[in-house]
Structures are given as C-alpha cells and as structure tokens.
Write a protein that holds these residues in place. Structure first.
Motif, PDB file in Angstrom:
ATOM      1  N   ALA A 121      -4.747  -9.263  -2.537  1.00 20.60           N
ATOM      2  CA  ALA A 121      -5.112 -10.075  -3.867  1.00 20.60           C
ATOM      3  C   ALA A 121      -5.004 -11.413  -3.289  1.00 20.60           C
ATOM      4  N   ILE A 122      -3.964 -11.894  -2.551  1.00 20.58           N
ATOM      5  CA  ILE A 122      -3.871 -13.329  -2.448  1.00 20.58           C
ATOM      6  C   ILE A 122      -4.849 -13.705  -1.377  1.00 20.58           C
ATOM      7  N   GLU A 123      -5.230 -13.059  -0.400  1.00 20.89           N
ATOM      8  CA  GLU A 123      -6.373 -13.400   0.615  1.00 20.89           C
ATOM      9  C   GLU A 123      -7.498 -13.588  -0.267  1.00 20.89           C
ATOM     10  N   ALA A 124      -7.856 -12.527  -1.154  1.00 17.92           N
ATOM     11  CA  ALA A 124      -9.025 -12.934  -1.867  1.00 17.92           C
ATOM     12  C   ALA A 124      -9.300 -14.090  -2.592  1.00 17.92           C
ATOM     13  N   GLY A 125      -8.022 -14.881  -2.879  1.00 15.81           N
ATOM     14  CA  GLY A 125      -7.947 -15.916  -3.736  1.00 15.81           C
ATOM     15  C   GLY A 125      -7.427 -15.693  -5.045  1.00 15.81           C
ATOM     16  N   ALA A 126      -6.954 -14.620  -5.521  1.00 13.82           N
ATOM     17  CA  ALA A 126      -6.140 -14.438  -6.908  1.00 13.82           C
ATOM     18  C   ALA A 126      -5.319 -15.460  -6.981  1.00 13.82           C
ATOM     19  N   ASP A 127      -5.142 -16.007  -8.344  1.00 14.65           N
ATOM     20  CA  ASP A 127      -4.154 -17.170  -8.841  1.00 14.65           C
ATOM     21  C   ASP A 127      -2.918 -16.541  -9.057  1.00 14.65           C
ATOM     22  N   GLY A 128      -2.617 -15.253  -9.281  1.00 17.95           N
ATOM     23  CA  GLY A 128      -1.437 -14.389  -9.255  1.00 17.95           C
ATOM     24  C   GLY A 128      -1.452 -13.056  -9.125  1.00 17.95           C
ATOM     25  N   ILE A 129      -0.411 -12.449  -9.030  1.00 14.94           N
ATOM     26  CA  ILE A 129      -0.251 -10.929  -9.032  1.00 14.94           C
ATOM     27  C   ILE A 129       0.806 -10.430 -10.144  1.00 14.94           C
ATOM     28  N   GLU A 130       0.475  -9.352 -10.702  1.00 14.05           N
ATOM     29  CA  GLU A 130       1.214  -8.529 -11.405  1.00 14.05           C
ATOM     30  C   GLU A 130       1.972  -7.507 -10.944  1.00 14.05           C
ATOM     31  N   LEU A 131       3.267  -6.884 -11.220  1.00 18.96           N
ATOM     32  CA  LEU A 131       3.909  -6.226 -10.783  1.00 18.96           C
ATOM     33  C   LEU A 131       4.809  -5.339 -11.686  1.00 18.96           C
ATOM     34  N   ASP A 132       5.380  -4.287 -11.343  1.00 15.09           N
ATOM     35  CA  ASP A 132       6.241  -3.553 -12.087  1.00 15.09           C
ATOM     36  C   ASP A 132       7.440  -3.301 -11.674  1.00 15.09           C
ATOM     37  N   VAL A 133       8.451  -3.346 -12.277  1.00 16.09           N
ATOM     38  CA  VAL A 133       9.990  -3.174 -11.715  1.00 16.09           C
ATOM     39  C   VAL A 133      10.732  -2.061 -12.406  1.00 16.09           C
ATOM     40  N   GLN A 134      11.320  -1.284 -11.604  1.00 10.43           N
ATOM     41  CA  GLN A 134      12.172  -0.151 -12.266  1.00 10.43           C
ATOM     42  C   GLN A 134      13.338  -0.179 -11.452  1.00 10.43           C
ATOM     43  N   MET A 135      14.490   0.319 -11.771  1.00 12.31           N
ATOM     44  CA  MET A 135      15.699   0.224 -11.233  1.00 12.31           C
ATOM     45  C   MET A 135      16.115   1.678 -10.379  1.00 12.31           C
ATOM     46  N   THR A 136      16.801   1.528  -9.244  1.00 11.47           N
ATOM     47  CA  THR A 136      17.184   2.747  -8.568  1.00 11.47           C
ATOM     48  C   THR A 136      18.524   3.249  -9.214  1.00 11.47           C
ATOM     49  N   LYS A 137      18.846   4.432  -8.721  1.00 10.48           N
ATOM     50  CA  LYS A 137      20.203   5.099  -8.843  1.00 10.48           C
ATOM     51  C   LYS A 137      21.405   3.864  -8.421  1.00 10.48           C
ATOM     52  N   ASP A 138      21.124   3.430  -7.550  1.00 13.11           N
ATOM     53  CA  ASP A 138      22.175   2.392  -6.976  1.00 13.11           C
ATOM     54  C   ASP A 138      21.959   0.919  -7.339  1.00 13.11           C
TER      55      ASP A 138
END
Length: 245
Positions: free
Chosen positions: A25-42
């Motif tokens: 995405a960044i190589e393509a020139g996107a201004d930003g990325i969106e991502l999702d976060v979860q929390m593991t057992k530890d």
C-alpha cells in the motif's frame, strides 16, 4: 485534498492486515493504512480483523483464547494461500516500527465491541507513544466508550467514531466523546456532499468505508471528502490524480 487510506493494507490484492499488504500500500503511494487490533490470551496486541482466527489464518479459535507463541506460527494468507503462503499475523509493534521509518498515517481500529479486552487502550497507547507516532495515528472504534477512554488517557491522539448507522447531528455526538472523525459505512445517508460540508464547518472529518468502486471514489473526491478507506489504494490514487488534473 482527499486522503487515501489502504483498508487493512492493499487488501484487494494481498492478504489483509499483513506486513505485505501494508508495504504494498505504501509502495503504491497510499497516504495511510488502516488496521485492526485484537488482544491475545497473554495480552499481546496483534493485527487481525476477526475475533476468531478461522477466516484469515491456518488456525482456529478465538484470538483472546490463544497465546501469541501459537498465533505467530499461523499462516495468515487467508484466501490468498495459493499465492502468498507463509505470511504471518503481525504484532502492532511490527507495523509501528515500519511506520517509524516512513511517513504515512495509521488508522488503528480497536476491535473491542464484541470482547472488551481489558487494558487494550492502555497497551495500544503505550506502543504508539513508544514509537513517537501520536501525531500520525487515528484511533477508531465501534465501541464509543473505548474512544472516550482513549481521550482520557491520550487526548493528543485523534479519535474517530465508526458507525453503520446515521447519526443525528453528528458534530454534537462527536463533541460528546470527544472525537473529530466520523467514519460511516458507504451507502448510508451519512455519506453525502451535504454532510461533508456540514462537518467541515465544525472541524470534523468524514472518512467513509469501504470505497472500492471508481464511481464512488470520484464522487467523494469531487465532494471534498477528507478521506476514505479502500481495498484498492493504487486504483484510488489514479482516480485522485485524474480528478485533480
């Protein structure tokens, strides 16, 4: 100028929420990325959209019930397994380390509407501050109580309300959290030129998701949308260039 966020990275062409998708995405020139976060057992913060591992990885079960040492062995190619076998689920810190060396925005969606993930906000904020990315990060969530907590803990980091619904007087609702971003689902009456102009008067940004059709991209760019999220950042950037020339 409309900002282009790569939704889960360049997820239309690469395995979602992986370092490969973010890098492309960044190589393509996107201004930003969106991502999702979860929390593991530890208590580790991992980048994955679903509460379960089933759809996008070679493992099964809930993220919250699985230790990171097991999750890190999973193949995260999902539906792309024949083309990109062997990609892994990144830690949030992996992505932030990558961002530290480049110059792009990061929308971190806190996936804590199904499971509360006690301590998630504190842990995510700690990592963002460690890498000095406070001014380049936006926190978004469907859990608006979580956004209010983020404001209390880290008022310097921008917050945005995710919603599938149409909010009455969205600027007032945003102010109650407070948040400065409104991230509604594309295709609802919340996404219109009138709403874009109205929010701009109140120093609030409308950034709809997920915008994959060229005609929708053109319409939003011409209407002056602050940003939008797309699985196809390369396509969006070409349309943005076409609209601006």
């Amino acid at each position: 100028m409309t900002t282009i966020f790569a939704h889960r990275g360049a997820s239309g062409d690469y395995p979602e929420n992986t370092m490969l998708a973010f890098t492309k995405a960044i190589e393509a020139g996107a201004d930003g990325i969106e991502l999702d976060v979860q929390m593991t057992k530890d208590g580790r913060i991992v980048v994955i959209h679903d509460e379960t591992l089933d759809r996008t990885t070679s493992l099964k079960g809930f993220v919250k019930d699985t230790a990171y040492e097991k999750i890190r062995t999973a193949d995260a190619a999902g539906k792309w397994k024949d083309s990109f076998k062997g990609v892994r689920i990144p830690l949030l810190s992996d992505v932030l380390r990558f961002a530290e060396r480049a110059d792009f925005l990061i929308n971190i969606e806190l996936k804590n509407s199904v499971f509360r993930y006690e301590g998630m906000e504190e842990e995510v904020i700690k990592k963002v501050r460690y890498y000095g990315l406070e001014q380049r990060v936006i926190f978004s969530s469907f859990n608006h109580e979580s956004l209010a907590l983020c404001h209390a803990l880290a008022p310097e980091i921008e917050r945005a309300v995710l919603t599938m619904d149409v909010l009455y007087r969205p600027e007032r609702y945003l102010a109650s959290i407070p948040a400065s971003g409104y991230h509604p689902k594309l295709g609802t009456p919340a996404v219109s030129a009138e709403v874009i102009k109205h929010l701009a008067k109140h120093q609030a940004a409308l950034r709809p998701f997920t915008v994959n059709r060229p005609e929708d991209m053109k319409q939003l760019i011409k209407a002056g949308a602050d940003a939008f999220f797309t699985d196809y950042p390369k396509l969006a950037l070409s349309i943005k260039e076409e609209c601006c020339n």
